[in-house]
Design an enzyme around this catalytic site. Sequence first.
Site, PDB file in Angstrom:
ATOM      1  CB  SER A 127      -0.265  -0.124  -0.663  1.00 58.36           C
ATOM      2  OG  SER A 127      -0.307   0.400  -1.969  1.00 58.36           O
ATOM      3  CE1 TYR A 152      -1.589   5.173   1.808  1.00 54.55           C
ATOM      4  CE2 TYR A 152      -0.638   4.798  -0.364  1.00 54.55           C
ATOM      5  CZ  TYR A 152      -1.465   4.396   0.665  1.00 54.55           C
ATOM      6  OH  TYR A 152      -2.159   3.223   0.554  1.00 54.55           O
ATOM      7  CE  LYS A 156      -0.984   2.003   3.748  1.00 56.61           C
ATOM      8  NZ  LYS A 156      -1.794   1.616   4.909  1.00 56.61           N
TER       9      LYS A 156
END
Length: 342
Positions: A127, A152, A156
């Site tokens: 991302s 989150y 990544k």
Amino acid sequence: MKKECVLVCGGAGYIGSHTCVELIQAGYDVVVVDNFSNSEPSAIDHVRRITGAEIPLIEADCCDREAFRKVFEKYEFNSAIHFAASKAVGESVQKPMLYYRNNLTSLMNLIDLMHEFNRPNLVFSSSCTVYGEPKKQPVTEQTPRQEATSPYGNTKKISEDILRDAMKAYTDMKTIALRYFNPIGAHPSALIGELPRGVPQNLVPYVTQTAAGIRECLSIFGDDYPTPDGSCIRDYIDVVDLAKAHVAAINRMTQGKSEANFEVFNIGTGRGVSVLELANKFQQVNHLKLNYKIAPRREGDIIAIWADPTRANTVLGWKAERTLDETLESAWNWEKHLRGIE
Ligand code: UFG
């Protein structure tokens, strides 16, 4: 000739289901594993309907190594795509351990099993969140990654690090990490699209639900940012275009074109669009009036980010094709289809 097969982990989800369609249309077979924690088995029925293909669908959690192992024992494939992760930024702040456990365990299981079973090619969903609040726009793959602003986002970043280190050791394997910008829109058939559970946290699902009358009013989080119209800027990438980037990544690896066994590509359009521009364009292309108001800033939002997709364009041979108009039209068509609106 037997087709090349791709294991799609999390294939019933939003990006996974669109990628299954594009893989099949590009001549691949797919096998899907999904635990349906944030998806519905019916998405795969719709993929079957769009493509006419047979798709084995295994209900399993990629964090459950023994259940996951059975998929490797049963099916032949050389490539896998890892979509099976939790993705709500706000929830990750409330439940950090859930995010670290889910997102990292599933990836580590996948790497271990691919290595053990000699399945060489892996595509990972990364991302643009890894760039944090960039100092310079647009961001290239060389733009420094910054400390993540949510658990989150950190999963990544850590996943990229795990893959980079694993690929150093497992030289017979290859990974391509795709750094997605903001995926939006739906398949032109309106048979698959995003299925947010509860109140949508992302902009476009909130916009379409507001237009459908499910939400009363869209809140635009902030109009006092240092941007031309004061609202935040993002690079909105059409989900079908994004799905095609995965096909390009699989092609690159299966055709032996990788220049290194861990590669990273930005997957965006190269165009920054503000929240206000998006809301206005949505009204314009769909000929409707959207109820929206300016609300306070949302905590943790990045002010502006958009991609320099040159590397994906030239090295991967992939380019975003659908216009923002087409994408916003597809998003509305999907919402109408879901709600039975004419
Ligand atoms: N926004 C609103 N109103 C809403 C929802 C969003 O104004 O109801 C605004 C946000 O403030 C932001 C923009 O719309 O400026 C886009 O917000 P999204 O929540 O749709 O997307 P984000 O850019 O915040 O997050 C997305 C993904 C994350 C990913 C991140 C990377 O959802 O998974 O991009 O930057 F980590």
